[in-house]
Design an enzyme around this catalytic site. Sequence first.
Site, mmCIF file in Angstrom:
data_model
loop_
_atom_site.group_PDB
_atom_site.id
_atom_site.type_symbol
_atom_site.label_atom_id
_atom_site.label_comp_id
_atom_site.label_asym_id
_atom_site.label_seq_id
_atom_site.Cartn_x
_atom_site.Cartn_y
_atom_site.Cartn_z
ATOM 1 N N ASP A 140 25.264 25.132 59.735
ATOM 2 C CA ASP A 140 24.537 23.908 59.388
ATOM 3 C C ASP A 140 25.194 22.642 59.934
ATOM 4 O OD1 ASP A 140 22.759 25.503 57.933
ATOM 5 O OD2 ASP A 140 24.002 25.378 56.135
ATOM 6 N N LYS A 171 23.345 22.185 64.877
ATOM 7 C CA LYS A 171 23.158 22.845 66.174
ATOM 8 C C LYS A 171 21.725 22.669 66.686
ATOM 9 C CE LYS A 171 24.319 26.653 64.148
ATOM 10 N NZ LYS A 171 24.764 26.143 62.828
ATOM 11 N N GLY A 179 18.825 28.321 59.781
ATOM 12 C CA GLY A 179 17.810 27.300 59.514
ATOM 13 C C GLY A 179 18.191 26.101 60.343
ATOM 14 N N HIS A 180 17.461 25.870 61.429
ATOM 15 C CA HIS A 180 17.803 24.778 62.345
ATOM 16 C C HIS A 180 16.725 23.699 62.260
ATOM 17 C CE1 HIS A 180 20.482 27.597 64.995
ATOM 18 N NE2 HIS A 180 20.818 27.589 63.723
ATOM 19 N N GLN A 216 24.611 30.092 62.825
ATOM 20 C CA GLN A 216 25.774 30.186 61.920
ATOM 21 C C GLN A 216 26.968 29.380 62.472
ATOM 22 O OE1 GLN A 216 24.052 33.555 62.559
ATOM 23 N NE2 GLN A 216 22.784 32.660 60.988
HETATM 24 P P1 GDP Z 1 21.977 23.748 61.987
HETATM 25 O O1 GDP Z 1 21.759 24.965 61.174
HETATM 26 O O2 GDP Z 1 23.352 23.686 62.571
HETATM 27 O O3 GDP Z 1 20.927 23.514 63.036
HETATM 28 O O4 GDP Z 1 21.878 22.516 60.973
HETATM 29 P P2 GDP Z 1 20.782 22.331 59.784
HETATM 30 O O5 GDP Z 1 19.489 21.953 60.390
HETATM 31 O O6 GDP Z 1 20.810 23.480 58.855
HETATM 32 O O7 GDP Z 1 21.439 21.130 58.976
HETATM 33 C C1 GDP Z 1 21.707 19.905 59.579
HETATM 34 C C2 GDP Z 1 20.892 18.821 58.864
HETATM 35 O O8 GDP Z 1 21.410 17.551 59.218
HETATM 36 C C3 GDP Z 1 19.438 18.785 59.280
HETATM 37 O O9 GDP Z 1 18.676 18.357 58.179
HETATM 38 C C4 GDP Z 1 19.399 17.738 60.385
HETATM 39 O O10 GDP Z 1 18.136 17.114 60.533
HETATM 40 C C5 GDP Z 1 20.419 16.771 59.888
HETATM 41 N N1 GDP Z 1 21.171 16.028 60.913
HETATM 42 C C6 GDP Z 1 21.640 16.457 62.112
HETATM 43 N N2 GDP Z 1 22.395 15.490 62.685
HETATM 44 C C7 GDP Z 1 22.403 14.452 61.829
HETATM 45 C C8 GDP Z 1 23.048 13.181 61.827
HETATM 46 O O11 GDP Z 1 23.787 12.820 62.732
HETATM 47 N N3 GDP Z 1 22.836 12.387 60.733
HETATM 48 C C9 GDP Z 1 22.039 12.755 59.695
HETATM 49 N N4 GDP Z 1 21.903 11.907 58.673
HETATM 50 N N5 GDP Z 1 21.429 13.942 59.664
HETATM 51 C C10 GDP Z 1 21.628 14.781 60.704
HETATM 52 P P1 IMO Z 2 22.704 28.156 60.512
HETATM 53 O O1 IMO Z 2 22.347 28.766 61.846
HETATM 54 C C1 IMO Z 2 25.055 28.349 56.863
HETATM 55 C C2 IMO Z 2 25.943 32.322 55.247
HETATM 56 C C3 IMO Z 2 25.273 32.669 53.939
HETATM 57 C C4 IMO Z 2 26.332 33.589 53.352
HETATM 58 C C5 IMO Z 2 26.850 34.341 54.569
HETATM 59 C C6 IMO Z 2 26.228 35.717 54.778
HETATM 60 O O2 IMO Z 2 21.580 27.427 59.882
HETATM 61 O O3 IMO Z 2 23.954 27.352 60.630
HETATM 62 P P2 IMO Z 2 23.834 36.474 55.648
HETATM 63 O O4 IMO Z 2 22.460 36.213 55.126
HETATM 64 O O5 IMO Z 2 24.056 35.999 57.046
HETATM 65 O O6 IMO Z 2 24.282 37.908 55.484
HETATM 66 O O7 IMO Z 2 24.815 35.617 54.694
HETATM 67 O O8 IMO Z 2 26.567 33.519 55.687
HETATM 68 N N1 IMO Z 2 25.019 31.883 56.321
HETATM 69 C C7 IMO Z 2 24.862 30.610 56.712
HETATM 70 N N2 IMO Z 2 25.408 29.475 56.223
HETATM 71 N N3 IMO Z 2 24.238 28.296 57.934
HETATM 72 C C8 IMO Z 2 23.703 29.429 58.446
HETATM 73 O O9 IMO Z 2 22.969 29.439 59.566
HETATM 74 C C9 IMO Z 2 23.988 30.654 57.810
HETATM 75 N N4 IMO Z 2 23.630 31.926 58.031
HETATM 76 C C10 IMO Z 2 24.273 32.685 57.123
HETATM 77 O O10 IMO Z 2 25.054 31.533 53.153
HETATM 78 O O11 IMO Z 2 27.381 32.824 52.820
HETATM 79 MG MG MG Z 3 21.197 25.535 59.241
#
Ligand code: GDP
Ligand code: IMO
Ligand code: MG
Length: 420
Positions: free
Chosen positions: A13, A16, A40-41, A220
Amino acid sequence: MKVTTIIGAQWGDEGKGKVTDYLADDSKVVARSQGGNNAGHTIVVDGKKHKLHLLPSGILRKDVVSVIGNGVVVNPDVLLKELDNLESERGQLLISDRAHVIMPYHKLLDGGEESSKGKSMIGTTGNGIGPCYSDKASRIGIRMGDLLDDDTIIERLEKALPRNQALLDHYGAPNDFTIDNLLVLCRKWRDKLGEYITDTSLLISKHIASGDNILLEGAQGVHIDIEYGTYPFVTSSSPTTAGAALGSGIAPSKITDVVGVTKAYLTRVGSGPFPTELEDTVGEMIREKGQEFGTTTGRPRRCGWLDLVMLELSNRICGFTSLAIMKLDILSDMEEIKVCVAYEDHTGSQINHFPSSLSYLAKCKPVYKTFSGWSSSDIDIPKGIIPDEMKTFLSFVSEKLSIPISIVSLGPGRDETIIL
Ligand code: GDP
Ligand code: IMO
Ligand code: MG
């Protein structure tokens, strides 16, 4: 020609999706290489939020080819739903014939395994990721290419089903699967997804030979890597540069750039150690302001200070050529900001490397360097101006890790980005 890998340097999270979407602008192919719909991106385009779990973050660009690589585990129902939900036009999608299929029994087994662990549960996303990779390693998995032919599906199910049923019985999970009812499901998936299934390694290599830019979108993060993460509180794949190469069928030597993505602070979903965790009002503030709730499960993310001991390991394994520092806006207007530069262990010794033993890590305390905060009013994104205090913070991180910073992110939108 560039082959750029985008790696989550923390516990996932990191942002990416945003970095991939941004860099996809001048790329021909965007590929996912590992993980599945545990990811979850989030990408924000023209103020509209898109949440992607299986589709690569290049899918919203019409001229980009999106690839689901061989190292990904695919839940076809989730993929179909995600395709249906896309409102805008999308680019071409291709799925590796070698990618493994998450079957309905994998999801049930994920739940069963977690419940059986009681207090020591991992806190998985419950999507059947681990059980699917287990079948892959046990050589009883079903691959996307297998879906193309009834005889192969039946042959595979004859191997996979008895063992998975025995496990379901062991966990007391419902179990009415038969070869016949699973065959019907597989045929449905073939009808809807068959046209996308191909040898994607071959396809990517052709694009590389043509001089096209390729993006490998990590899912991840390094610290939930099955090898180098906080085992057993990890996922079941390798969210590393090596994992990206293998999971998309590209020779590692073809990779030209590796962007390590890190938040300016740190979050974690699920169980496991977290030395810099803030279980106080500062942690709550970061969670609320940063909207730190899981994109996949909605669970509140645990929040803490940036940890450079972790990032040293991430860089050692992945070889970052640059860093993208995300969510700096969330730390704006704080009086002070801390960064963990080392740990002190139970004997009082300072350690600079992330240990593999969780019981030893539990006895370590973070050693912090404190920085003055910056004011949001001193940020001017269109002019590329950032406050001096933020520059000091960024220079410190960059020098300590010996990695240049290429991207500074100050908001979720494409335009809330400064390229250094
Ligand atoms: P990922 O799994 O690495 O793609 O990240 P996620 O989407 O799960 O979580 C990142 C969250 O931060 C998302 O809601 C993005 O829209 C948000 N985000 C990304 N970059 C920034 C930033 O620079 N500032 C803020 N406020 N939000 C950001
Ligand atoms: P993105 O791509 C954050 C974590 C789960 C759990 C562990 C194992 O959005 O960064 P799983 O379902 O993979 O067997 O769970 O890994 N986990 C993540 N945490 N971001 C993710 O993906 C994750 N994918 C798995 O919360 O701790
Ligand atoms: Mg994510």
